[in-house]
Design a protein around this motif. Sequence first.
Motif, PDB file in Angstrom:
ATOM      1  N   TYR A 199       0.661  -1.068   0.226  1.00 48.06           N
ATOM      2  CA  TYR A 199       0.091   0.468   0.185  1.00 48.06           C
ATOM      3  C   TYR A 199       1.068   1.261  -0.009  1.00 48.06           C
ATOM      4  O   TYR A 199       1.635   1.667   1.104  1.00 48.06           O
ATOM      5  N   VAL A 202     -13.911   2.136  10.874  1.00 44.79           N
ATOM      6  CA  VAL A 202     -13.219   2.259   9.189  1.00 44.79           C
ATOM      7  C   VAL A 202     -11.603   3.278  10.234  1.00 44.79           C
ATOM      8  O   VAL A 202     -10.534   3.287   9.526  1.00 44.79           O
ATOM      9  N   THR A 206      -9.122   1.097  11.855  1.00 42.60           N
ATOM     10  CA  THR A 206      -8.106   0.279  10.917  1.00 42.60           C
ATOM     11  C   THR A 206      -7.621   0.012   9.656  1.00 42.60           C
ATOM     12  O   THR A 206      -6.836  -0.552   9.231  1.00 42.60           O
ATOM     13  N   ASN A 207      -7.680   1.357   9.315  1.00 36.42           N
ATOM     14  CA  ASN A 207      -7.611   2.100   8.164  1.00 36.42           C
ATOM     15  C   ASN A 207      -5.844   2.254   8.029  1.00 36.42           C
ATOM     16  O   ASN A 207      -5.338   3.096   9.315  1.00 36.42           O
ATOM     17  N   GLU A 208      -4.975   1.693   7.284  1.00 34.39           N
ATOM     18  CA  GLU A 208      -3.671   2.314   7.508  1.00 34.39           C
ATOM     19  C   GLU A 208      -3.897   4.035   7.099  1.00 34.39           C
ATOM     20  O   GLU A 208      -2.827   4.001   7.017  1.00 34.39           O
ATOM     21  N   ASP A 209      -4.474   4.173   6.301  1.00 35.89           N
ATOM     22  CA  ASP A 209      -4.862   5.576   5.717  1.00 35.89           C
ATOM     23  C   ASP A 209      -4.985   6.584   6.308  1.00 35.89           C
ATOM     24  O   ASP A 209      -6.280   5.736   7.094  1.00 35.89           O
ATOM     25  N   VAL A 223      -8.327   8.272   7.191  1.00 35.07           N
ATOM     26  CA  VAL A 223      -9.177   9.029   6.251  1.00 35.07           C
ATOM     27  C   VAL A 223     -10.268  10.180   6.511  1.00 35.07           C
ATOM     28  O   VAL A 223     -10.069  10.646   5.697  1.00 35.07           O
ATOM     29  N   ALA A 259     -13.884   1.283   2.813  1.00 33.14           N
ATOM     30  CA  ALA A 259     -12.808   1.726   3.694  1.00 33.14           C
ATOM     31  C   ALA A 259     -13.609   0.890   4.742  1.00 33.14           C
ATOM     32  O   ALA A 259     -14.435   0.310   4.306  1.00 33.14           O
TER      33      ALA A 259
END
Lengths: 315, 359
Positions: A16, A96, A99-102, A104, B359
């Motif tokens: 990613y 979200v 857990t998201n690496e990004d 958000v 997401a």
Amino acid sequence: MTVSIASLPPQIQQRYNAKLLSTPEHNLIHQLFATPVELPDNNGFIDRQSRYDRLDLFEVPLDDAQNNPPPQSLNRVDVDCRVRVYATYIVLTRQVTITNEDPVLNSAAARLGQSLRETQDALQRDNLESSASVINSVGGVNGDIPTEMSISDVDDVFTILQNNSAEYITNIVEADLKFGTSPIGDAYGCMLTTRMIPVLYNMTGFVKKFQYPNISQTLSTEIGGANNIRFFVSEQGSVSPNASMLGNDIANCFVAAKESYKVVWQAGGKARFIYLPPGYNNDPCMLRHTAGCSFYQGQCITNDLWIQNLRSTGI
Amino acid sequence: MLPYSFIGKWDYTNPATPVAVDIPMTDKPDWVFVKNLTDWGDTTAVTSVESEWFSSMAQGSFIAMDQAMTTNALSSNVGTSGGFTFIDQTNPPTYARVAVTGVNGTTGVVLTGTTTGLAIGDWVRLINIVGAQELSGPILYQITAISAGVSFTLGYFATAAGAGFSVVNGTTGFYQKVYPGFMYPSKQYVIGITQATQAKVYFARKHDFTPGELVDFQIPVPYGMTQLNNLTGSPPYPQNGFGNKPGAPRVLSVINSATESSIVIDYDTTGFTAFAQPLSAAFSSGHSPATCFPAGSGVVPFNGSATIPQSPPGTNLVDSFDNRAQYVMNLGINVVGPAEAHMVVMAFKADFNNAITNA
């Protein structure tokens, strides 16, 4: 298990990249020439501005009896503009965001900001499309009404604005001793769709921005000029679908003079980003974030003589 | 899971001949139902005694319950047109163009084999009307009558034609249903202007000018009456003729009836060049439309008078430049309910329908 490219698990095959790709953003052109006005808080929601009309000339001399001349009447025009409230938001679950690496939420904020500015711009566009008077391009050769824009149409709208005592937006771009350049006169500003670019580039007398003698005082949204009008383009420029005589799309090209239209912002209602962490909005188990934005804005034409919708087909 | 949020409740009673109804909403609904309170539970046979629409359904579709005579039993029904159509006025749907086989320049009757999806009050544009090109292009006309599968009538245009502004008949071309802009006040395309001490200006659809408002004009040469052009800031008599006051005309009264859209202005046009629609060939050779557009707020006329200003002056706030966009749910003829029935509409939205998708 045999290790080969084909048997690598997806997590190994993929990396990613944290550097986000760019999101397309529209050029914001429709507020470029708007007069900004601030409506103070606790002063209602309608901004009224007034203009006193010119008085007549008085070229007849008084006679020898020195009688008083007839009086003139003073005429005032009021222009009212209502401010409205605009808001939007998105909802993100905590699942979200944890857990998201990004990050958000950061992207959400950026996209909300873009949406807000493009909405402000589109509101002004819709105001001009709805209320400005109309001139059809007729100097083109495509057989439609309106035709594609030509240099004679540019000169026509310039003449109308001059006849109406409209003031220029920009000063002359003087000629210089540089190959391939051409001066641009004192100019009004024209806001139009990017779909008009081929029409402009085919127009006799059109000077592309890179042919200006001096580009130090230009915007990235400016594409060029012709005689006394400079052109600014946007992907969200105004288009009326199927509105020509033959049913083709029409580009609404707004040619504005100084102080021809305005935008009103409420002092306490300027653009705002609103983040609420989990736990708000009927969220007892703290499952959802919200990110929102809001602004207060009104827009109106302040002098109908100083802005014209020069309509063109060929797009 | 979060529940549906209540958007609102609306009531209406149908006229003797039901027509489509627009329900303005503050939000985009995910679930709408309409119920017939007059006939609910009795022994009348009623089609669509209850109708519903969900946001996953197609535009114009519906599911409904029909009530059978004497048994008041319900049976399910479904349809793909004449149902619920959601319209975001800032982003309205685009409709296909439909062939026209004739346009009567006096009666405003447009002959076409297809009137599907049209309702009284809808706006249409005429495209490439051979023989009457001055009708083609930007002008939005409002429909005042429909003969299904045969024709529809542009009654506002016909009223102006009856006042002496008719055009020659057109032969072939197209019509296209459209939605007008939502910013107020909007310019209007002029169909006719009388020569009178207080001129009357006709439009092809309902307008939104108000008494007291100032309006200005741009009348191209082929239409005559160019003396009305660009009057904002104009000098007083005699330069502007006939004792007219300086500046743009003021709207004295407005008509937005079922068949007439017009304004009366405080401007004397008796000696001006007569207004006339240009001939088709002349228009096709290249001209702009005649337009009337907002020019400022004015003093409200005294109640009951078309000429006397209020004293002290009344301030017209309803003519402020404004954004009047709405969300609208159009209830088509298959769900709007029977004649003179009392109908109730309720709308809801799903709260958690806008999270990012991947997401």
